[in-house]
Enzyme design. Structure first.
Site, PDB file in Angstrom:
ATOM      1  N   HIS A  37      13.542  -2.024  -2.683  1.00 38.25           N
ATOM      2  CA  HIS A  37      13.571  -3.038  -3.730  1.00 38.25           C
ATOM      3  C   HIS A  37      14.982  -3.630  -3.771  1.00 38.25           C
ATOM      4  O   HIS A  37      15.972  -2.908  -3.670  1.00 38.25           O
ATOM      5  CB  HIS A  37      13.296  -2.420  -5.100  1.00 38.25           C
ATOM      6  CG  HIS A  37      11.893  -2.007  -5.344  1.00 38.25           C
ATOM      7  ND1 HIS A  37      11.212  -1.117  -4.554  1.00 38.25           N
ATOM      8  CD2 HIS A  37      11.029  -2.354  -6.348  1.00 38.25           C
ATOM      9  CE1 HIS A  37       9.993  -0.930  -5.038  1.00 38.25           C
ATOM     10  NE2 HIS A  37       9.855  -1.679  -6.126  1.00 38.25           N
ATOM     11  N   HIS A  48       2.844  -0.057  -6.836  1.00 40.19           N
ATOM     12  CA  HIS A  48       3.229   1.307  -7.193  1.00 40.19           C
ATOM     13  C   HIS A  48       1.972   2.084  -7.574  1.00 40.19           C
ATOM     14  O   HIS A  48       1.286   1.718  -8.537  1.00 40.19           O
ATOM     15  CB  HIS A  48       4.203   1.297  -8.365  1.00 40.19           C
ATOM     16  CG  HIS A  48       5.518   0.653  -8.051  1.00 40.19           C
ATOM     17  ND1 HIS A  48       6.634   1.383  -7.705  1.00 40.19           N
ATOM     18  CD2 HIS A  48       5.893  -0.651  -8.013  1.00 40.19           C
ATOM     19  CE1 HIS A  48       7.641   0.563  -7.470  1.00 40.19           C
ATOM     20  NE2 HIS A  48       7.219  -0.690  -7.653  1.00 40.19           N
ATOM     21  N   ASP A  52       2.458  -5.349  -7.974  1.00 45.65           N
ATOM     22  CA  ASP A  52       3.533  -4.502  -8.470  1.00 45.65           C
ATOM     23  C   ASP A  52       2.955  -3.289  -9.212  1.00 45.65           C
ATOM     24  O   ASP A  52       2.837  -2.212  -8.629  1.00 45.65           O
ATOM     25  CB  ASP A  52       4.493  -5.296  -9.355  1.00 45.65           C
ATOM     26  CG  ASP A  52       5.885  -4.691  -9.415  1.00 45.65           C
ATOM     27  OD1 ASP A  52       6.109  -3.628  -8.807  1.00 45.65           O
ATOM     28  OD2 ASP A  52       6.776  -5.291 -10.063  1.00 45.65           O
ATOM     29  N   GLU A  54      15.898  -8.183  -7.645  1.00 45.51           N
ATOM     30  CA  GLU A  54      15.078  -8.280  -8.857  1.00 45.51           C
ATOM     31  C   GLU A  54      15.990  -8.142 -10.069  1.00 45.51           C
ATOM     32  O   GLU A  54      16.133  -9.079 -10.856  1.00 45.51           O
ATOM     33  CB  GLU A  54      14.003  -7.196  -8.870  1.00 45.51           C
ATOM     34  CG  GLU A  54      13.128  -7.240 -10.118  1.00 45.51           C
ATOM     35  CD  GLU A  54      12.208  -6.024 -10.239  1.00 45.51           C
ATOM     36  OE1 GLU A  54      11.138  -6.155 -10.863  1.00 45.51           O
ATOM     37  OE2 GLU A  54      12.582  -4.950  -9.738  1.00 45.51           O
ATOM     38  N   ARG A  99       0.924  14.707 -12.162  1.00 46.96           N
ATOM     39  CA  ARG A  99       1.735  15.908 -11.941  1.00 46.96           C
ATOM     40  C   ARG A  99       1.257  16.767 -10.785  1.00 46.96           C
ATOM     41  O   ARG A  99       1.853  17.809 -10.517  1.00 46.96           O
ATOM     42  CB  ARG A  99       1.781  16.754 -13.212  1.00 46.96           C
ATOM     43  CG  ARG A  99       2.606  16.116 -14.306  1.00 46.96           C
ATOM     44  CD  ARG A  99       2.773  17.025 -15.508  1.00 46.96           C
ATOM     45  NE  ARG A  99       3.710  16.449 -16.451  1.00 46.96           N
ATOM     46  CZ  ARG A  99       5.031  16.627 -16.424  1.00 46.96           C
ATOM     47  NH1 ARG A  99       5.561  17.362 -15.464  1.00 46.96           N
ATOM     48  NH2 ARG A  99       5.814  16.071 -17.319  1.00 46.96           N
ATOM     49  N   HIS A 155       3.055  -4.378  -1.934  1.00 49.39           N
ATOM     50  CA  HIS A 155       3.946  -3.902  -3.007  1.00 49.39           C
ATOM     51  C   HIS A 155       3.124  -3.532  -4.231  1.00 49.39           C
ATOM     52  O   HIS A 155       2.908  -4.351  -5.120  1.00 49.39           O
ATOM     53  CB  HIS A 155       4.969  -4.992  -3.357  1.00 49.39           C
ATOM     54  CG  HIS A 155       6.027  -4.566  -4.327  1.00 49.39           C
ATOM     55  ND1 HIS A 155       7.294  -5.073  -4.304  1.00 49.39           N
ATOM     56  CD2 HIS A 155       6.012  -3.676  -5.352  1.00 49.39           C
ATOM     57  CE1 HIS A 155       8.018  -4.530  -5.276  1.00 49.39           C
ATOM     58  NE2 HIS A 155       7.233  -3.680  -5.928  1.00 49.39           N
ATOM     59  N   GLY A 185      14.440   1.141  -8.335  1.00 49.38           N
ATOM     60  CA  GLY A 185      15.371   1.306  -9.429  1.00 49.38           C
ATOM     61  C   GLY A 185      16.136   0.036  -9.719  1.00 49.38           C
ATOM     62  O   GLY A 185      16.101  -0.933  -8.962  1.00 49.38           O
TER      63      GLY A 185
END
Length: 342
Positions: free
Chosen positions: A188, A17, A268, A191, A62, A15, A161
């Site tokens: 997810h 990001h 995370d 949480e 981007r 996990h 989200g």
């Protein structure tokens, strides 16, 4: 200070990001003018404040080349902390220009994963995701794009989200598209919302749950997770800073593992929380989960191919001693995990 053996012992991280791994130097290169305010250490008081910071920090990503560089940079960092297997999360962000452009990003990440394996010895399985609150039709198209990379580096698909602000059920079709395309569903939940959110994603076919720590609010659910062998991806520092772990109660990691729930250990968003993988393993150890147990849980939850699982199991035995075989609880993939199986 971590002992060198703690830093280099083999670790699995399920996990993390990718967008939240950008350390200040790389972030400064991408923005051209240094980290955006408030700059590390970042200040926030809850999940929603964190999301605002996360959106500002990650807006600089981007294009495919920046994602490639970000993945290689984190692979190098994590390898320095003993990582042998990672499942980075890549978000289908609107700023990328839609599903076609996002496909280019995933292709670049798959190439970077192969390069990281050669350069740093880290096996990487990508787990792209959409966010609750995204247009459902766009989210479904993003899932279709991701399935094109099943077996080419993408091993699962997720949903992130704030459960407390946006519903989960509208994305049942997203989960189904991913599963039908060979990508296990790894959302997810548990949480920003409580046990009901965990039950909701389990009903949608989740094979592993990112966070899930608020399951401790329902002892019956905790028992069910333990009996099913469901792996929860616990991020100890993040859970505290975002309020999923109450400061006046034992950390959920302690409660869950005492009840027999398998908990992997992850960072995370390491650059935003200012943590490292070895540091989070050390925090987990202080909470009662030693490195061998964390590694075994990570292996149980990993969406990797059988050949990779066998290699990781051998690494674990050499580092931590002989142990009972780890069941394949996450995907039951048979061959390549993910290919049937914020």
């Amino acid at each position: 200070m971590l002992h060198p053996a703690q830093r280099t012992a083999p670790k699995i991280e399920l996990h993390v990001h990718l967008e939240g791994t950008l350390r200040p130097a790389l972030l400064a290169e991408f923005t051209g003018d240094g980290p955006p305010a408030p700059g590390p250490p970042y200040a926030f008081t809850d999940l929603y404040g964190f999301i605002e910071i996360w959106n500002r920090v990650t807006a600089c990503l981007r294009g495919p080349e920046q994602y490639r560089r970000a993945l290689l940079a984190y692979a190098a960092e994590a390898a320095g902390h003993g990582a042998v297997y990672l499942e980075p999360i890549v978000d289908a962000e609107e700023r990328l220009g839609g599903p076609a452009a996002w496909a280019d990003v995933l292709a670049a990440c798959c190439d970077a994963a192969a390069e990281a394996r050669e350069r740093h010895g880290v096996e990487i399985g990508l787990t792209p995701q959409v966010c609750r609150g995204h247009d459902v039709e766009v989210a479904e198209e993003a899932a279709r794009v991701a399935t094109r990379f099943a077996g080419r580096g993408v091993v699962g698909f997720g949903l992130s989200g704030a459960e407390g602000r946006f519903p989960t059920l509208p994305y049942a079709g997203v989960a189904r598209i991913a599963r039908d395309g060979g990508l296990p569903f790894v959302p997810h939940a548990g949480e920003a919302a409580g046990p009901a959110a965990v039950r909701e994603v389990l009903a949608m076919g989740a094979v592993r749950i990112r966070h899930g720590v608020r399951a401790v609010e329902d002892p019956r659910l905790v028992d069910e997770l333990a009996a099913a062998g469901t792996v929860l991806d616990v991020t100890p520092t993040s859970n505290v800073r975002l309020g999923a772990a109450a400061p006046d109660r034992p950390h959920p990691l302690t409660v869950l593992t005492a009840a027999g729930v398998r908990c992997s250990i992850s960072t995370d968003d390491p650059a935003i929380f200012d943590v490292t993988l070895a540091g989070e393993y050390a925090v987990a150890a202080r909470l009662g989960v030693d490195a061998a147990t964390a590694y075994a849980s990570g292996l149980a939850g990993a969406l990797c191919a059988d050949v990779t699982r066998d290699r990781l199991a051998a690494l674990g035995r050499r580092a931590y001693g002989p142990a009972a075989p780890v069941p394949r609880t996450a995907a039951e993939p048979g061959d390549q995990a993910g290919v049937p199986g914020r």
